[in-house]
Design an enzyme around this catalytic site. Structure first.
Site, PDB file in Angstrom:
ATOM      1  N   GLU A   1       0.823  -1.228   0.000  1.00 18.77           N
ATOM      2  CA  GLU A   1       0.000   0.000   0.000  1.00 18.77           C
ATOM      3  C   GLU A   1       0.848   1.264   0.000  1.00 18.77           C
ATOM      4  O   GLU A   1       0.312   2.372   0.101  1.00 18.77           O
ATOM      5  CB  GLU A   1      -0.940   0.076   1.216  1.00 18.77           C
ATOM      6  CG  GLU A   1      -1.884  -1.073   1.388  1.00 18.77           C
ATOM      7  CD  GLU A   1      -2.793  -0.923   2.611  1.00 18.77           C
ATOM      8  OE1 GLU A   1      -2.721   0.115   3.298  1.00 18.77           O
ATOM      9  OE2 GLU A   1      -3.583  -1.850   2.864  1.00 18.77           O
ATOM     10  N   GLY A   2       2.167   1.131  -0.024  1.00 23.99           N
ATOM     11  CA  GLY A   2       3.026   2.308   0.158  1.00 23.99           C
ATOM     12  C   GLY A   2       3.241   2.654   1.623  1.00 23.99           C
ATOM     13  O   GLY A   2       3.799   3.715   1.936  1.00 23.99           O
TER      14      GLY A   2
END
Lengths: 315, 315
Positions: A283-284
């Site tokens: 998801e970063g």
């Protein structure tokens, strides 16, 4: 940018602290200065951009979660309920989400290329177009059930070794699944043995990986510094480096993931992670957490008084 | 707090992520929940409190900077020009500065106790009183030319080994200075060989170290979690642990400093640092940077949707 780096180094030497006492924060600030062409770097308008894709290879039983979760998590991103929403908010980042043809998974790359050329270019371009030219720091994140298998295949294709060295448990695979995953990675890389550079990304990647590579390359053209996230983001980025060595000079490793191949891949790229906190979410999220470190670094560099300004004896 | 920890663990298991995928952030959030007695921990009102003191032992030539710099840096803190000012601002922390009798340095502890009992209690109480009961996370920082020598003496007194294992270059000492520093530490610890626990802090510490210990103990009474900073802060805290094992259960190690004794001292205390970025500035700077990590951790824990809320399949 040579003159900006020199100006930032000169400023750094005059700030009210012993030389080198801010450690890696000093290097980060000077590096930011170079890419931003200023002696007062900033990280006030970070952007987190997340791409989601589905993977035909999930049919081989390489993930602990069903592929429907990709779309469910996109809905969660849009509703503000995921980890990356909270982290983006904490560090004041704009967050954008791009779902890439989720209803049409990429081809099972043990049977053929994950994407044809047109499909690859569509995904790559969606990454290129997703970057906000007003951002002063970029994080590219991803969601895609099955994509640690794609990342492991890319890393194995680019770096060699054995499939077992590059596969990990992803979202929580059991022992039997891990053996299957290594077999799948080995078959995939054998099938695409002739691929090099960007072709590795087209053959073994997924749409979200192609889009991250497109966004990272666009950031380079815009001189926006990038924080790399975990194994999947780094695998996508590594294809750019394989195509053109030095292509990731504008990237720092935000963190090192618990996924075992990540540390090895970062090492191959010569990147030392800012954080090491055992994250393995994607998801970063790891890179988003590192935004805070970069903000701290540039705040010190750009905001501190010099010895002369503060009337402090400089030793 | 057992029930809060259990409630937070239960919530953690329902959030939209694979189990354990946020790594150490999950542990930090649950730990914060326990101390804050809630299943939704927060770090919205952090406080950074800095204490400054002067040290008679500087007469022995153990620092690269002259003692006048302590007062000059206090002025810099008050004017907003130091690193800790920038870091406090980035993470939204209230910052307070307490200069402790700077015109009257502590006694040279190679000759006698650094502080008499009344002086020690004044300093300790100023730390106790400095904590904002409304803070939900505390960082204690320091400024005091010569105070890595005090920290090294404390660590040597508490942990044993040789003086050379505990001394480092501080603000930038040369080789000859380092040899002097080790000799001074050895002499000081030999002179105060009978001291134990808090007496070590009175004998070998400084006013800013005594005040940090007072603030950390007050935070314990207020159930405010603490982020330990570098070698000096940790040495002060270690005297509390020596007096009452477990006294630092409400403390996390914010970072590990480049000052070589710090990693060893954290290891003795069983604390694993959140950050390792080569900082050696003091001022609370490493712990302040770690506020961002804690804010990320509690934001995820308290803000994320559960699988049920988001309609995501949980594997």
């Amino acid at each position: 940018d040579g003159p900006s780096v020199k100006a930032a180094q000169a400023r750094n030497g005059q700030l009210t602290k012993p030389p080198g006492a801010l450690g890696r924060l000093e290097d980060v600030a000077v590096w930011m200065a170079g890419w931003q062409r200023t002696d007062r770097p900033h990280a006030d308008t970070p952007q987190v951009v997340i791409f989601a894709g589905n993977h035909g290879v999930t049919a081989q039983g390489i993930s602990a979660f069903p592929p429907q979760v990709t779309a469910q998590m996109v809905a969660n991103f849009l509703a503000g309920g995921a980890a990356i929403n909270q982290l983006s908010r904490v560090f004041g980042a704009r967050m954008d989400v791009h779902a890439l043809e989720l209803d049409q998974p990429t081809a099972d790359f043990t049977q053929g290329a994950a994407m044809d050329e047109a499909g690859f270019l569509r995904a790559f371009a969606s990454g290129w177009d997703a970057v906000d030219p007003g951002a002063d720091l970029l994080v590219t994140g991803e969601m895609g059930i099955g994509n640690t298998t794609a990342a492991a295949a890319i890393a194995h294709a680019l770096c060699g070794g054995t499939p077992g060295e590059w596969v990990g448990r992803g979202t929580g695979l059991d022992d039997a699944g891990l053996i299957t995953k290594a077999r799948v990675v080995g078959e995939a890389v054998a099938r695409h043995a002739d691929a090099r550079g960007i072709e590795v990304l087209r053959s073994l990647g997924g749409r979200e990986l192609a889009a991250m590579a497109g966004a990272i390359l666009r950031a380079r053209h815009l001189r926006i510094p990038v924080l790399l996230d975990g194994f999947i983001c780094t695998a996508a980025a590594a294809c750019l480096d394989a195509e053109a060595p030095g292509a990731l000079d504008h990237c720092l490793a935000g963190h090192v993931s618990e996924e075992p191949g990540h540390a090895c891949l970062l090492d191959r790229l010569g990147k030392v992670p800012l954080l090491s906190l055992g994250l393995r979410l994607g998801e970063g999220s790891g890179a988003a957490l590192a935004i805070g470190v970069v903000q701290g670094a540039v705040a010190c560099h750009s905001g501190m008084a010099t010895f002369a300004e503060a009337g402090v004896s400089d030793g």
